[in-house]
Scaffold this active site. Structure first.
Site, PDB file in Angstrom:
ATOM      1  N   PHE A 141      56.677  -4.100  -0.493  1.00 25.50           N
ATOM      2  CA  PHE A 141      57.209  -5.388  -0.021  1.00 25.50           C
ATOM      3  C   PHE A 141      56.092  -6.417  -0.115  1.00 25.50           C
ATOM      4  CE2 PHE A 141      58.061  -8.886   2.772  1.00 25.50           C
ATOM      5  CZ  PHE A 141      59.344  -9.221   2.402  1.00 25.50           C
ATOM      6  N   ASP A 226      47.264  -6.025  -0.640  1.00 27.72           N
ATOM      7  CA  ASP A 226      48.073  -6.939   0.153  1.00 27.72           C
ATOM      8  C   ASP A 226      47.900  -6.521   1.620  1.00 27.72           C
ATOM      9  OD1 ASP A 226      50.022  -8.241   1.592  1.00 27.72           O
ATOM     10  OD2 ASP A 226      51.598  -8.011   0.081  1.00 27.72           O
ATOM     11  N   LYS A 255      50.267 -14.024   7.666  1.00 27.39           N
ATOM     12  CA  LYS A 255      50.744 -13.631   8.992  1.00 27.39           C
ATOM     13  C   LYS A 255      49.787 -13.981  10.145  1.00 27.39           C
ATOM     14  CE  LYS A 255      54.571 -10.870   7.676  1.00 27.39           C
ATOM     15  NZ  LYS A 255      54.802  -9.900   6.614  1.00 27.39           N
TER      16      LYS A 255
END
Ligand SMILES: *Cc1c(COP(=O)(O)O)cnc(C)c1O
Length: 401
Positions: A141, A226, A255
């Site tokens: 993802f 990531d 985030k």
């Protein structure tokens, strides 16, 4: 009609139906806790997919934002501003990279990493024009843009959004041999999550991160981690790759860099890679803006000063150990690192969503992923007593018929 239902109806009437949230409407938050419009209090065990590691509405981060909006707002990158440089320096020092490129959302950081890898491939590795390939993993993802959706292995993510952007090759996750076989002279980069969060907190075998580091080095392929979800202390270290000393060539962050208050993302690399970007080759109107910069500086200071890496590691081990001691054969796996934890249930035990609804009734907000898995990722400022409080309720829900 209940207040909750009124809000839900409004969302559904006027908003696209691209989410399926739990039926709870939040109106207040503090630290690891949130409250709904009916006044009910919940422990937030999702933390906005790990974007609020520092806890909701951290006073120090709020102050940084308030002070900033009293002096300077958006300038764009057409001019310099007096906050961005301090943010870039702080982020480089915190991560140990030489340079950074600030963006806003995680998907933009991923896109930026892809652009860097391709340009590096042509200019530095000598890949023929438009032939660069990036290897990714099934179960990945990395976000929701058309390019990123195009190399997802999840039909829900890519179906109906083709044609997919070319130049991506998929291999199984946690498979070193598959990576060796997939690399060819056109391979510019291998992009991977150190733990696959959205896939259900899939933790790779010990040694995987170090092995992919070595394979990329041997083959002159950029390693891109990531760390958008795993970064900033979530897994018990500043960054998850530090467990195996597998420093990537390019690291993607987002985030929690925004401390739950502002979208801030970016990529990190040393200058021999970052220098492929020259004026006009990439940018963002909001990237590096004074509000985001001020918030990110404070967000990083909180992670450091409150030793949230150590907290996450200690409390995470405790939480996981206690979860694995719940005496129920419904549980087939408890896994994770730090406070990024998953509990997987047997098919016969029923869908995780049902359990999440029962947890919600008892004051815990947790999100199911992929049918059988419940993720527990509270804010890293959570106290041990609060974890005990949650464990009592989780145990009750699991043991209930
Ligand atoms: C959330 C996430 C992204 C995308 O971030 P957005 O801010 O939602 O665009 C990318 N990669 C990983 C690993 C993520 O968890």
């Amino acid at each position: 009609m209940s207040l909750t239902q009124e809000f839900i109806d409004k969302d559904n009437k006027y908003g696209a139906h691209n989410y399926h949230p739990l039926p709870v409407v939040l109106s207040k938050a503090e630290g690891p806790w949130v409250w709904d419009v009916e006044g009910k209090k919940y422990l937030d065990c999702l933390s906005a997919y790990s974007a609020v590691n520092q806890g909701h509405r951290h006073p120090r981060i709020i102050k940084a934002l308030k002070d900033q909006i009293d002096t300077l707002d958006l300038t764009s990158r057409a001019f310099h501003n007096d906050v961005m440089g301090n943010f870039l320096k702080k982020l480089c020092e915190y991560t140990g990279f030489e340079s950074t490129l600030p963006m806003n959302t995680g998907a933009e950081a991923v896109e930026t990493g892809i652009k860097l890898a391709r340009k590096w491939g042509y200019e530095k590795k000598g890949i023929e024009k438009d032939q660069a390939e990036i290897i990714v993993c099934s179960g990945n993802f990395h976000g929701r843009t058309t390019t990123i959706s195009g190399f997802s292995s999840d039909p829900e993510t890519y179906d109906g959004f083709g044609p997919a952007t070319p130049g991506f090759k998929m291999i199984p996750y946690d498979d070193i041999e598959a990576l060796k076989e997939a690399i060819d002279p056109n391979t510019a980069a291998f992009m991977v999550e150190p733990i696959q969060g959205e896939a259900g907190v899939k933790v790779p075998s010990d040694g995987y991160l170090k092995a992919v580091r070595d394979i990329c080095t041997e083959n002159n392929v950029l390693l891109i981690f990531d760390e958008i979800q795993t970064g900033f202390c979530r897994t018990g270290k500043r960054f998850c790759w530090q467990y195996e000393d597998a420093r990537p060539d390019v690291m993607l962050v987002g985030k929690a860099l925004g401390g739950g208050l502002y979208p801030v993302s970016g990529i990190l690399a040393d200058w021999d890679k970052m220098d492929v970007f020259t004026p006009g080759t990439h940018g963002s109107t909001f990237g590096g803006n004074p509000m985001g910069s001020a918030v990110a500086i404070a967000a990083l200071e909180v992670l450091e000063d409150e030793k949230l890496d150590e907290r996450s590691q200690e409390l995470g081990s405790y939480f996981m150990e206690r979860l694995s001691k719940i005496p129920s054969d419904k549980i087939i796996d408890v896994r994770g690192k730090g406070l990024l934890i998953a509990l997987e249930l047997k098919e016969e035990a029923g869908k995780a969503r049902g359990y999440c609804n029962k947890l919600r009734d008892r004051g815990i907000l947790a999100k199911d992923t992929h049918g059988q898995t419940i993720r527990f990722a509270p804010a890293l400022v959570i106290k041990k007593e609060e974890i005990d409080w949650a464990l009592e309720r989780i145990t009750e829900v699991i043991l209930e018929e």
